[in-house]
Motif scaffolding. Structure first.
Motif, short mmCIF file in Angstrom:
data_model
loop_
_atom_site.label_atom_id
_atom_site.label_comp_id
_atom_site.label_asym_id
_atom_site.label_seq_id
_atom_site.Cartn_x
_atom_site.Cartn_y
_atom_site.Cartn_z
N ILE A 207 0.82 -1.20 0.00
CA ILE A 207 0.00 0.00 0.00
C ILE A 207 0.86 1.26 0.00
N ILE A 208 2.10 1.17 0.48
CA ILE A 208 2.94 2.37 0.56
C ILE A 208 3.42 2.79 -0.83
N PRO A 209 4.04 1.91 -1.63
CA PRO A 209 4.35 2.34 -2.99
C PRO A 209 3.12 2.70 -3.81
N TYR A 210 2.01 1.99 -3.56
CA TYR A 210 0.76 2.35 -4.24
C TYR A 210 0.39 3.80 -3.97
N ALA A 211 0.50 4.21 -2.72
CA ALA A 211 0.17 5.59 -2.37
C ALA A 211 1.06 6.58 -3.11
N LEU A 212 2.33 6.24 -3.26
CA LEU A 212 3.24 7.16 -3.96
C LEU A 212 2.98 7.18 -5.46
N PHE A 213 2.54 6.07 -6.02
CA PHE A 213 2.08 6.11 -7.41
C PHE A 213 0.90 7.06 -7.54
N ARG A 214 -0.02 7.02 -6.58
CA ARG A 214 -1.16 7.93 -6.59
C ARG A 214 -0.70 9.38 -6.43
N SER A 215 0.30 9.59 -5.59
CA SER A 215 0.85 10.94 -5.42
C SER A 215 1.43 11.47 -6.72
N PHE A 216 2.14 10.60 -7.41
CA PHE A 216 2.70 11.01 -8.70
C PHE A 216 1.59 11.37 -9.69
N ALA A 217 0.52 10.59 -9.70
CA ALA A 217 -0.58 10.86 -10.62
C ALA A 217 -1.21 12.22 -10.35
N VAL A 218 -1.21 12.65 -9.08
CA VAL A 218 -1.79 13.94 -8.72
C VAL A 218 -0.83 15.08 -9.00
N THR A 219 0.43 14.91 -8.61
CA THR A 219 1.39 16.02 -8.63
C THR A 219 2.32 16.03 -9.84
N GLU A 220 2.49 14.85 -10.47
CA GLU A 220 3.45 14.67 -11.57
C GLU A 220 4.89 14.92 -11.13
N LYS A 221 5.15 14.76 -9.85
CA LYS A 221 6.51 14.92 -9.34
C LYS A 221 7.27 13.60 -9.45
N GLU A 222 8.34 13.62 -10.23
CA GLU A 222 9.07 12.41 -10.55
C GLU A 222 9.66 11.73 -9.31
N LYS A 223 9.95 12.50 -8.27
CA LYS A 223 10.56 11.88 -7.09
C LYS A 223 9.61 10.88 -6.43
N TYR A 224 8.30 11.12 -6.54
CA TYR A 224 7.35 10.15 -5.99
C TYR A 224 7.32 8.88 -6.83
N LEU A 225 7.36 9.04 -8.13
CA LEU A 225 7.39 7.88 -9.03
C LEU A 225 8.66 7.07 -8.82
N LYS A 226 9.78 7.74 -8.68
CA LYS A 226 11.06 7.05 -8.51
C LYS A 226 11.05 6.17 -7.27
N VAL A 227 10.62 6.73 -6.15
CA VAL A 227 10.62 5.95 -4.91
C VAL A 227 9.54 4.86 -4.96
N ALA A 228 8.41 5.15 -5.56
CA ALA A 228 7.35 4.14 -5.70
C ALA A 228 7.87 2.93 -6.45
N LYS A 229 8.56 3.16 -7.56
CA LYS A 229 9.10 2.04 -8.35
C LYS A 229 10.20 1.30 -7.61
N GLU A 230 11.11 2.03 -7.01
CA GLU A 230 12.21 1.39 -6.29
C GLU A 230 11.68 0.51 -5.16
N ALA A 231 10.74 1.05 -4.40
CA ALA A 231 10.21 0.30 -3.26
C ALA A 231 9.40 -0.91 -3.72
N LEU A 232 8.57 -0.75 -4.75
CA LEU A 232 7.76 -1.87 -5.22
C LEU A 232 8.64 -2.94 -5.85
N ASP A 233 9.67 -2.54 -6.56
CA ASP A 233 10.58 -3.52 -7.16
C ASP A 233 11.37 -4.27 -6.07
N PHE A 234 11.76 -3.56 -5.03
CA PHE A 234 12.42 -4.21 -3.88
C PHE A 234 11.47 -5.23 -3.25
N LEU A 235 10.24 -4.83 -3.05
CA LEU A 235 9.25 -5.73 -2.47
C LEU A 235 9.02 -6.95 -3.36
#
Length: 360
Positions: A207-235
């Motif tokens: 749910i945590i990377p999911y939330a950051l994907f949602r944050s990116f969709a709202v803000t278009e800030k790449e830093k949220y997408l980057k961490v969302a992908k890194e964390a989900l790929d780690f998981l």
């Protein structure tokens, strides 16, 4: 991959156990096998989850019996609601709350449910007005959240409210503040080999990377997408073994630098994986996420360590988890709701892919 999705045979939609577990008060917390267990009473956690599922089912089918459930679960949330904008959680079968304030998770999950209600296009204004009143008082409390998973749930709620005129600016402000909290957790605890928001993997991790994907969709800030992908790929590197999902066991959880516990596996984790991978695919269009969403859903159907379905097609319930020596045969509220929610997300993914194929 589109052919693979098309071949996925979804079980027919069976909500008998959802109705069986629900009485005039709300949805009961536990079951003994498939029989509702009155002894354990109710939780706001489960009624908030059930409200989301009932509303989505009503939006999907137009069946008024689901609308009745929406009102029942909404009434439970209002009963649990406190004057300071929080929620009580545990209620016994005599309809007496056992706590003065529920957990942060309970609070944030309730916000998601209320956000779905207020954003719905099929509900009448009277129930939406109640959601509005409760949200206006509760939203000011989100900045007090301190746990990554609770913060993530709140971010999901805020991402829904961002699309609504009455809440848009306030929701975006809070969403960014909470997303920054998640990034601070990430930078504090992650290193080359451990890319996570704390030193422990527990429940509902995806749910945590999911939330950051949602944050990116709202803000278009790449830093949220980057961490969302890194964390989900780690998981992903931890959760998928031998081609199927193995969620983190709840016997002590998985602490950084220690041995991973494999049991018990719970449906909430598989459900949140379905949701997170579906969102990741929607945003990135990377096929690997689509494949993992499907594998996570198939965990319910028998693609797991015991090669045994947790979903019971006869009752419409979902068994409570995977234990070392077999399957927990009880079909509680959380498990059943998580299965139904995962099924709804996968069905949307399948339909979206089939539609895209037709366009092509």
């Amino acid at each position: 991959m589109k052919r693979g999705i098309k071949r996925l045979a979804l079980p027919s939609l069976n909500t008998k156990h959802l109705f069986r577990m629900t009485d005039s008060t709300g949805i009961l917390q536990h079951a003994k096998f498939s029989v509702p267990n009155y002894k354990e009473g109710y939780t706001t956690d489960d009624n908030a989850r059930a409200l989301i599922v009932a509303l989505r089912l009503y939006e999907k089918t137009g069946d008024k019996s689901y609308l009745d459930l929406v009102y029942r679960y909404m009434a439970f949330l209002y009963n649990a609601y406190t004057e300071d904008g929080f929620f009580r959680n545990f209620m016994n079968y005599s309809r007496v709350f056992l706590d003065e304030r529920g957990t942060e998770d309970c609070f944030a999950r309730s916000l998601i449910a209320l956000s779905y209600v207020y954003s719905s296009e099929v509900l009448d204004s009277s129930i939406k007005e109640l959601a509005y009143v409760m949200l206006k008082r509760s939203l000011r409390n989100v900045l007090h959240l301190s746990y990554p998973i609770s913060i993530a749930y709140a971010v999901v709620a805020l991402s829904i409210l961002h699309d609504i005129k009455e809440f848009s600016s306030e929701a975006k402000m809070y969403l960014e503040a909470l997303s920054e909290k998640l990034l601070n957790f990430y930078h504090k605890h992650s290193d080359e080999n451990w890319k996570w928001f704390s030193d422990k993997l527990t429940y509902a991790n995806a749910i945590i990377p999911y939330a950051l994907f949602r944050s990116f969709a709202v803000t278009e800030k790449e830093k949220y997408l980057k961490v969302a992908k890194e964390a989900l790929d780690f998981l992903s590197g931890i959760l998928f073994e031998n081609g199927f999902l193995r969620v983190i066991g709840n016997r002590g959880w998985y602490e950084k630098g220690k041995e991973r516990p494999y049991f018990d596996e719970q449906p909430i984790d598989a459900c949140d994986c379905v949701i997170a991978y579906t969102e990741a695919y929607k945003i990135t269009e990377e096929k690997e996420y689509k494949e993992k969403a499907l594998k996570a859903f198939k965990w319910f159907l028998g693609e797991n360590i015991h090669k045994t379905p947790l979903y019971d097609e006869k009752t419409g319930g979902c068994r409570d988890g995977i234990e070392e020596d077999g399957i927990n045969q009880n079909q509680g509220a959380e498990s059943t709701i998580c299965y139904l929610l995962a099924r709804l997300f996968i069905e949307e993914l399948v339909k979206s892919e089939e539609k895209n194929k037709e366009v092509v």
